[in-house]
Motif scaffolding. Structure first.
Motif, PDB file in Angstrom:
ATOM      1  N   ALA A  52      10.898  -8.897   3.170  1.00 35.55           N
ATOM      2  CA  ALA A  52      11.669  -7.711   3.545  1.00 35.55           C
ATOM      3  C   ALA A  52      13.008  -8.112   4.160  1.00 35.55           C
ATOM      4  N   ALA A  57      15.816  -5.602   4.762  1.00 34.67           N
ATOM      5  CA  ALA A  57      15.040  -4.621   5.532  1.00 34.67           C
ATOM      6  C   ALA A  57      14.454  -5.309   6.757  1.00 34.67           C
ATOM      7  N   MET A  59      12.074  -5.591  10.185  1.00 33.96           N
ATOM      8  CA  MET A  59      10.868  -5.111  10.857  1.00 33.96           C
ATOM      9  C   MET A  59      10.437  -6.165  11.871  1.00 33.96           C
ATOM     10  N   ARG A  89       2.484   0.695   2.986  1.00 31.34           N
ATOM     11  CA  ARG A  89       3.430  -0.255   3.590  1.00 31.34           C
ATOM     12  C   ARG A  89       4.875   0.137   3.294  1.00 31.34           C
ATOM     13  N   ALA A  90       5.139   0.529   2.054  1.00 30.20           N
ATOM     14  CA  ALA A  90       6.497   0.913   1.675  1.00 30.20           C
ATOM     15  C   ALA A  90       6.957   2.135   2.471  1.00 30.20           C
ATOM     16  N   LEU A  93       7.642   1.297   6.208  1.00 26.46           N
ATOM     17  CA  LEU A  93       8.915   0.607   6.408  1.00 26.46           C
ATOM     18  C   LEU A  93      10.088   1.564   6.237  1.00 26.46           C
ATOM     19  N   GLN A  94       9.990   2.477   5.286  1.00 24.61           N
ATOM     20  CA  GLN A  94      11.059   3.465   5.090  1.00 24.61           C
ATOM     21  C   GLN A  94      11.249   4.340   6.318  1.00 24.61           C
ATOM     22  N   GLN A  98      14.868   1.979   7.163  1.00 22.83           N
ATOM     23  CA  GLN A  98      15.269   1.024   6.128  1.00 22.83           C
ATOM     24  C   GLN A  98      15.446   1.756   4.794  1.00 22.83           C
ATOM     25  N   LYS A 100      15.215   2.960   0.949  1.00 17.74           N
ATOM     26  CA  LYS A 100      14.057   3.131   0.079  1.00 17.74           C
ATOM     27  C   LYS A 100      13.938   1.971  -0.898  1.00 17.74           C
ATOM     28  N   SER A 103      12.734  -1.213   0.936  1.00 14.21           N
ATOM     29  CA  SER A 103      11.347  -1.044   1.384  1.00 14.21           C
ATOM     30  C   SER A 103      10.373  -1.180   0.218  1.00 14.21           C
ATOM     31  N   ASN A 104      10.664  -0.458  -0.871  1.00 12.14           N
ATOM     32  CA  ASN A 104       9.769  -0.507  -2.028  1.00 12.14           C
ATOM     33  C   ASN A 104       9.751  -1.896  -2.664  1.00 12.14           C
ATOM     34  N   SER A 106      10.394  -4.734  -1.280  1.00  9.01           N
ATOM     35  CA  SER A 106       9.757  -5.739  -0.421  1.00  9.01           C
ATOM     36  C   SER A 106       8.256  -5.787  -0.678  1.00  9.01           C
TER      37      SER A 106
END
Length: 299
Positions: A52, A57, A59, A89-90, A93-94, A98, A100, A103-104, A106
């Protein structure tokens, strides 16, 4: 479909003998397998965070770990094997702000990274087990081993070639949603990040192989490490197919097929698959507990 397959596999393997074997399983080896399986998913969470960040992204380490084990819990409970947890998970994170796309991607590339190394290690394991496997596919041992080694080497080099193609511009990626990949491939630490993914994925898969082996040893099945590095490829690939709940059924059927060349009976092979599933159930419980953990504002 997966549950129907599980019932069929257990029936064919003789339920009475199977449950007798499971009742005699060594608890210390079961505990060791569970701990190693947790370590494998912890390494997976760390790998996802690294992916990520490579894609832009951000985290925290705590959030990545919490979300990953929550996803494990969802994978155990929801149909579709790993699909439900990956979607979660996606989305998680969004929700931190972060993009889209990052996130997707990653999550998708984290899964691809794991499957890439799973097949690579499985190929090397199959090469090491060529004397036992070649007769099962009716091939000359030397030809079988040489073919596997060549395919595995090409497979390992494939991501580096593709990303270098994106980096140099001769491989065009369609759509703006793939922009994070273009940026990651053009970053100055491209090689370093690629090595991080390769090393972390190797650790994840070797720990997974060790967890599978611990479950087998608990049942009295002792095989060389090379066998388990081969067996994880068909077993885990089948478990990841989105046709079951938590991989039940497909994992056990694959275990029977993968371990048969090494003289492991169907009863014991199904038991090994079931125990690995139990390890996942235990981690699913940890994931369910993680749903109740308070999230911090910076998450």
């Amino acid at each position: 479909m997966g549950m129907a397959l599980l019932v069929a596999v257990i029936y064919l393997a003789n339920p009475r003998q199977l449950f007798a074997q499971l009742q005699q399983a060594n608890p210390w080896w079961l505990l060791a397998g569970f701990v190693v399986a947790i370590a494998s998913n912890a390494a997976s969470a760390w790998r996802w965070r690294a992916m990520a960040q490579w894609l832009g992204a951000e985290m925290s380490a705590a959030s990545g770990m919490r979300w990953y084990f929550q996803a494990v819990g969802l994978n155990v409970l929801l149909p579709g094997a790993v699909v439900g947890g990956d979607v979660y998970r996606a989305i998680a994170l969004q929700k931190t702000g972060q993009t889209k796309a990052a996130s997707n991607l990653s999550v998708i590339l984290d899964r691809v990274s794991g499957l890439w190394m799973l097949c690579a290690i499985g190929g090397l394991g199959a090469f090491a087990c060529a004397p036992a496997l070649a007769p099962w596919v009716h091939m000359n041992e030397s030809l079988f081993g040489a073919s596997l080694l060549a395919i595995t080497v090409l497979w390992v080099l494939l991501p580096c070639v593709l990303l270098r193609g994106v980096r140099r511009g001769w491989l065009k990626l369609p759509g703006t949603w793939l922009d994070p990949i273009r940026v990651a491939a053009s970053s100055p630490d491209f090689v370093h990040q690629l090595l991080i993914q390769a090393a972390s994925s190797a650790v994840v898969q070797l720990l997974s192989a060790a967890a599978l082996a611990c479950g087998a040893i608990a049942l009295g099945v002792q095989l060389p490490l090379a066998v388990w590095t081969f067996a994880i490829a068909p077993v885990f690939l089948m478990a990841a197919l989105p046709v079951s709940v938590g991989g039940w059924g497909t994992r056990e059927a694959a275990a029977v097929a993968a371990l048969a060349p090494f003289g492991v009976s169907a009863v014991l092979a199904v038991g090994v698959g079931l125990l690995y599933g139990v390890f996942a159930l235990g981690q699913g419980a940890l994931g369910a507990l993680a749903f109740g953990l308070p999230s911090k504002s910076q998450d």
